[in-house]
Design a protein around this motif. Structure first.
Motif, PDB file in Angstrom:
ATOM      1  N   GLU A  49      64.757  42.208  28.472  1.00  0.00           N
ATOM      2  CA  GLU A  49      65.190  41.562  27.246  1.00  0.00           C
ATOM      3  C   GLU A  49      66.581  41.134  27.297  1.00  0.00           C
ATOM      4  OE1 GLU A  49      65.361  42.159  22.303  1.00  0.00           O
ATOM      5  OE2 GLU A  49      64.934  43.942  23.820  1.00  0.00           O
ATOM      6  N   ASN A  50      67.327  41.950  28.125  1.00  0.00           N
ATOM      7  CA  ASN A  50      69.025  41.430  28.241  1.00  0.00           C
ATOM      8  C   ASN A  50      69.286  40.781  29.660  1.00  0.00           C
ATOM      9  OD1 ASN A  50      68.710  43.564  29.787  1.00  0.00           O
ATOM     10  ND2 ASN A  50      70.416  44.725  28.802  1.00  0.00           N
ATOM     11  N   SER A  51      68.158  40.220  30.210  1.00  0.00           N
ATOM     12  CA  SER A  51      68.180  39.587  31.640  1.00  0.00           C
ATOM     13  C   SER A  51      69.239  38.362  31.549  1.00  0.00           C
ATOM     14  CB  SER A  51      66.904  39.499  32.159  1.00  0.00           C
ATOM     15  OG  SER A  51      67.047  38.542  33.331  1.00  0.00           O
ATOM     16  N   PRO A  52      70.392  38.355  32.243  1.00  0.00           N
ATOM     17  CA  PRO A  52      71.038  37.135  32.359  1.00  0.00           C
ATOM     18  C   PRO A  52      70.419  35.773  33.027  1.00  0.00           C
ATOM     19  CG  PRO A  52      72.536  38.960  33.106  1.00  0.00           C
ATOM     20  CD  PRO A  52      70.898  39.367  32.937  1.00  0.00           C
ATOM     21  N   ALA A  53      69.615  36.353  33.887  1.00  0.00           N
ATOM     22  CA  ALA A  53      68.823  35.276  34.593  1.00  0.00           C
ATOM     23  C   ALA A  53      67.791  34.771  33.640  1.00  0.00           C
ATOM     24  CB  ALA A  53      68.048  35.744  35.728  1.00  0.00           C
ATOM     25  N   PHE A  54      67.024  35.713  32.854  1.00  0.00           N
ATOM     26  CA  PHE A  54      65.964  34.789  31.969  1.00  0.00           C
ATOM     27  C   PHE A  54      66.863  34.153  31.045  1.00  0.00           C
ATOM     28  CE2 PHE A  54      63.651  35.227  27.731  1.00  0.00           C
ATOM     29  CZ  PHE A  54      62.722  34.676  28.349  1.00  0.00           C
ATOM     30  N   TRP A  55      67.945  34.613  30.478  1.00  0.00           N
ATOM     31  CA  TRP A  55      68.459  33.759  29.399  1.00  0.00           C
ATOM     32  C   TRP A  55      69.140  32.457  29.996  1.00  0.00           C
ATOM     33  CZ3 TRP A  55      66.861  34.168  24.819  1.00  0.00           C
ATOM     34  CH2 TRP A  55      66.253  35.350  24.187  1.00  0.00           C
ATOM     35  N   GLY A  56      69.435  32.530  31.322  1.00  0.00           N
ATOM     36  CA  GLY A  56      69.965  31.084  31.745  1.00  0.00           C
ATOM     37  C   GLY A  56      68.962  30.164  32.116  1.00  0.00           C
ATOM     38  N   TYR A  57      67.617  30.679  32.345  1.00  0.00           N
ATOM     39  CA  TYR A  57      66.707  29.673  32.417  1.00  0.00           C
ATOM     40  C   TYR A  57      66.203  29.064  30.811  1.00  0.00           C
ATOM     41  CZ  TYR A  57      65.478  31.702  36.835  1.00  0.00           C
ATOM     42  OH  TYR A  57      65.474  32.061  38.134  1.00  0.00           O
TER      43      TYR A  57
END
Length: 338
Positions: free
Chosen positions: A313-321
């Motif tokens: 849920e707190n993945s920086p990579a995911f939120w970057g996408y």
């Protein structure tokens, strides 16, 4: 006093009798078997992939010389040529080329081939200036380009004929549809990809400590880029019902019996993108990034996308996408009276 001075070892090798040579030879074979037994599984898979590339290089060479050389011809000329081919044709990073030199020489020696020391020395001499080139050393690094549906259609239009093309299309579309890492795609099992009326139910195995996940893949609107149809076509053509979902295919169209390595998955994607003439270099991660950004632009919820990709849920990579996908949605500079 001279007797107290240690004698220097004789530099001339001893001439052994036949019985001694036989024992030494047996010990050499036993040592090689022992080293192979303790070699990590991933290393063995990497060496097998290196040898597959060596075979691909020989096929490429045969097309240009009109003469097919045996794969056991590991010489100064062929090994240096392999380095140049990997650099210019495969656009491989120097560190990757270095590993492949090792993989080819270790595999060849395991087959009983006498690889001259001059050959490996020459190959690494050819590699040395490549390692001093910052642009070459940066190959494969940095943020992966996210593939788009349009690029997937371009890749489909340029895909190779035959079993290889069916596998490649199914592989990259499956990688996209499950937002899979290369290592995850490599470990997919045919029996864990279940066809249902709505599409596919896919079990993505645990890789490198990351938890497994179960995802669904719906039918695509475009038959040419539908992951469900691509998988069913490959499965039927290859007769893959259990075991690794994606297998090597020889130049003669014969199936291998072991799973592709993660590196092979990445190379299949990169090779097909190059074949399609795409302006960006795609990697294995491009399919994963492309799914997330494409799904978000289609209005899918973050939690549903994360379920598919397996991101925390707190993945920086995911939120970057997600930020990349959203940057033109209600942009701050849009419709402000300018």
């Amino acid at each position: 006093m001279t007797d107290l001075v240690p004698r220097q070892p004789d530099a001339t090798p001893a001439a052994y009798d036949a019985a001694t040579l036989a024992v030494l030879h047996a010990m050499e074979e036993a040592a090689e078997k022992h080293l192979d037994a303790i070699r990590p599984h991933n290393t063995k898979r990497g060496y097998a992939n290196d040898w597959d590339l060596w075979a691909e290089f020989h096929a490429w060479l045969a097309e240009r010389t009109g003469q097919a050389l045996p794969l056991t011809a590991v010489t100064k000329g062929t090994l240096v040529g392999f380095v140049i081919w990997l650099d210019t044709i495969k656009v491989a990073a120097p560190t990757s080329i270095d590993r492949r030199i090792t993989g080819v020489t270790v595999t060849a020696r395991g087959l009983g081939v006498e690889v001259p020391k001059a050959a490996t020395v020459a190959a690494r001499q050819a590699l040395k200036p490549l390692k001093n080139d910052p642009e070459r050393m940066a190959r494969g690094r940095g943020k992966a380009a996210a593939v788009t549906p349009e690029q997937l259609r371009q890749m489909n239009a340029a895909v190779a004929d035959g079993l290889t093309g069916l596998r490649d299309r199914a592989l990259w579309l499956m990688a996209f549809a499950v937002a899979g890492r290369s290592a995850e795609v490599a470990t997919l099992r045919a029996e864990s990809i279940v066809h249902v009326s709505q599409g596919l139910e896919v079990h993505v195995p645990a890789v490198k400590g990351r938890p497994p996940r179960d995802v669904v893949v719906g039918y695509g609107r475009n038959p040419d880029t539908c992951p469900v149809r691509a998988w069913l076509t490959w499965r039927a053509a290859a007769g893959v019902t259990a075991g690794p979902a994606f297998l090597p295919v020889t130049a003669h169209g014969r199936l291998g019996d072991r799973a592709l390595s993660p590196e092979a998955v990445r190379e299949i994607i990169a090779r097909n993108a190059e074949r399609a003439g795409l302006s960006v270099r795609l990697t294995g991660h491009s399919m994963r990034a492309g799914f997330i950004t494409t799904s978000r632009r289609a209005g899918k919820r973050e939690e549903k996308i994360r379920e598919q990709s397996g991101h925390a849920e707190n993945s920086p990579a995911f939120w970057g996408y997600i930020r990349e996908a959203d940057k033109w949605t209600d942009a701050a500079s849009e419709d402000i009276g300018l």
